[in-house]
Enzyme design. Structure first.
Site, short mmCIF file in Angstrom:
data_model
loop_
_atom_site.label_atom_id
_atom_site.label_comp_id
_atom_site.label_asym_id
_atom_site.label_seq_id
_atom_site.Cartn_x
_atom_site.Cartn_y
_atom_site.Cartn_z
N TYR A 191 0.87 -1.17 0.00
CA TYR A 191 0.00 0.00 0.00
C TYR A 191 0.91 1.23 0.00
CZ TYR A 191 -3.62 3.31 1.57
OH TYR A 191 -4.49 4.37 1.68
N HIS B 39 -12.43 0.95 -3.86
CA HIS B 39 -11.64 0.18 -4.83
C HIS B 39 -12.37 -1.12 -5.13
CE1 HIS B 39 -7.61 2.30 -4.43
NE2 HIS B 39 -8.28 2.82 -3.41
#
Length: 563
Positions: free
Chosen positions: A416, A554
């Site tokens: 991430y 997402h």
């Protein structure tokens, strides 16, 4: 209401009888006219009581078509347009050969906005053809016409005359003929009333993919025509059942098409083929996702049957991990988590892999599982060989942004990447420190075996990867600095963007902001990736996106790798 106009022809012959005098004919005609006028008044009253002055009818062979040269031409044109659309669909090369005028005429004939340059028109027509081929928008492209009652009383009276070919052509239609004509008029009114009422009913759709319901959503009452268009000025219905199949981009280029996973993914492997299926998903808060009404992680696992699931932005604290582990789906007990310690409830990544409990399986399934373990001897049914957390650099490892699992034939990284933030406050840190450290770490791992990096990399690499590139030049995730860093630290070092390699001209997004309903209009960004070492690119069978799966801003992405 429209009536078919018929012309009466006199017949002076027939069985040797002399024609009636002009005065007799006039009297008979006057009497017949009064009777027909009375019938027409009754019919008009019934129409008025129904409060239908305009009737929506489909342009078809059953539509009202006055017997005039114009009506015949319109009917022939409609048929010709249907043939043209069919021929274009059978031969897509014809689209490029069409002129701007031909493109606009064809788009208008199927109800698609015909605005923009030739490339815009070609893209719009291609999108319509793709939708028609997938049989998913049966209502898109329907043309409705409004037949307005503007006929004068004199013309209406004439329209009541009916030509009776079985009797002498000089005789007016009798009462039974008028009654039949009135019944037909009533039938048209009733059919059109039902059609209008049907269009006004609110529609409720269940979101289903491959037979497994992930969640349900109710759409408000909408028009039967769903407008599909290309930007600039894109006009996508907010209730489109599959908005990702519509090309949504501010400046689409020649050859670009919208991503449709139902038609662009290769067929599944045969059962005896050895492969591994990896998935990645920025869940934007795992606990919130699991609490969503109607969402079932079990159904997602059953549908996708993945071997490894990588998660980003779990937003878990270390005290939450054990409880989450106990709630994992049966068969996926191998899990490895890292959490942010510098800022609680922030960031966080994980890797979850498949593991069969043989004691809980029936005898036949135990045998099958043993066989698969022996055949693959790798990732699908055993734990990773080793697991690492972070980059090994204290300045970068306090936010829980990276987990590395070593499997038999490759390293898998769930990452991430830091967002540059509001005002680009972390842009310098991200492009000068984090990206370069991650790229170097991947090259170090690659010295022993291939590397796969997946996750939210917080960068739309090219203009095709973002809906509005011009409007986001200084937005986090699309600055020149971030895009150059992505190129220099990952792609230039030999790691391949698997989705873009498989789909070089396909517009697909993995992130849609909650603000302004970006997901419903498909105004998004492609921020999630599978990057792999060049040495295993030829083993990639499918790199795909699952835009239908909700629950986060997402959507999941997947990679199928042949072993």
């Amino acid at each position: 209401m429209c009536y078919t106009k018929h012309t009466l022809k006199g017949d002076m012959g027939g069985n040797g009888k002399a024609a009636t005098s002009r005065g007799d004919k006039k009297d008979e005609k006057g009497e017949a006219f009064l009777e027909e006028k009375h019938e027409f008044t009754v019919m008009k009253s019934e129409i008025k009581e129904a409060e239908i002055r305009k009737h929506v009818i489909r342009r078809s062979s059953n539509s009202c078509r006055p017997n005039t040269k114009k009506g015949v031409m319109e009917g022939n044109t409609s048929g010709t347009q249907s043939v043209e659309i069919e021929s274009i669909r059978n031969d897509p090369a014809k689209v490029k050969a069409m002129t701007v005028q031909e493109l606009r005429k064809t788009l208008k004939s199927v109800g698609v906005p015909a605005k923009g340059c030739k490339q815009d028109l070609m893209s719009a027509l291609q999108s319509f053809l793709d939708k028609k081929a997938s049989d998913e928008s049966s209502q898109v492209g329907e043309q409705l016409v409004i037949c307005t009652e503007k006929i004068s009383s004199k013309k209406r009276a004439k329209n009541l005359y009916v030509e009776d070919h079985e009797q002498n052509a000089n005789i007016f239609a009798d009462a039974s003929g008028l009654n039949r004509n009135k019944k037909r008029a009533k039938a048209k009114i009733e059919v059109n009333t039902e059609l209008v009422n049907e269009k006004e009913k609110p529609l409720i759709k269940n979101k289903e993919v491959s037979g497994n319901k992930l969640y349900q959503s109710k759409s408000s009452s909408r028009s039967s025509i769903e407008q599909v268009g290309l930007t600039e000025g894109i006009d996508i219905s907010m209730n489109h059942p599959e908005p990702w199949t519509v090309l949504a981009h501010k400046k689409p280029q020649k050859g670009w098409t919208a991503y449709n996973p139902r038609t662009m993914r290769p067929p599944p492997f045969a059962r005896d083929t050895e492969f591994v299926k990896l998935m990645s998903w920025n869940v934007n808060g795992l606990r919130a996702l699991l609490k969503l009404e109607g969402f079932s992680a079990l159904e997602l696992a059953q549908r996708e049957d993945f071997d490894v699931l990588c998660l980003q932005e779990t937003k878990l604290q270390e005290k939450d991990v054990e409880a989450i582990k106990r709630s994992l789906i049966e068969g996926y007990e191998n899990s490895f988590w890292t959490c942010s310690v510098s800022k609680l409830g922030y960031s966080g990544t994980a890797i979850i892999s498949r593991l069969y409990h043989l004691s809980s399986l029936p005898e036949l399934e135990i045998i099958v599982a043993y066989i698969k373990i022996l055949k693959t001897a790798a990732i699908s049914y055993i734990k990773p060989l080793s697991v690492r957390y972070g980059l090994g650099i204290s300045d970068h490892d306090s936010e829980g942004r990276l987990v590395t699992a070593e499997f038999e034939s490759f390293y898998l990284l769930s990452g991430y990447v830091p967002n540059s933030g509001d005002g680009l406050k972390r842009l310098s840190y991200r492009v000068t420190q984090w990206d370069s450290a991650l790229g170097s770490y991947m090259k170090e791992l690659e010295m022993s075996k291939p590397v796969i990096l997946t996750g939210d990399l917080n960068c739309a690499h090219q203009e095709i990867d973002i809906f509005n590139p011009a409007g986001n030049r200084r937005s986090a995730g699309f600055t020149d600095e971030e895009r150059q860093s992505f190129e220099m630290n990952f792609l230039s070092k030999g790691f391949v963007d698997t989705f873009r390699k498989q789909h070089p001209g396909v517009v697909a997004y993995t992130y849609w902001g909650y603000r302004h309903g970006g997901r419903k209009s498909n105004k998004g960004w492609r921020l999630d990736y599978f990057l792999v070492s060049e040495s295993i690119v030829d083993k990639v069978y499918d790199s795909y996106i699952l835009p239908d799966v909700g629950g986060s801003d997402h959507c999941p992405i997947g990679l199928i790798l042949k072993l």
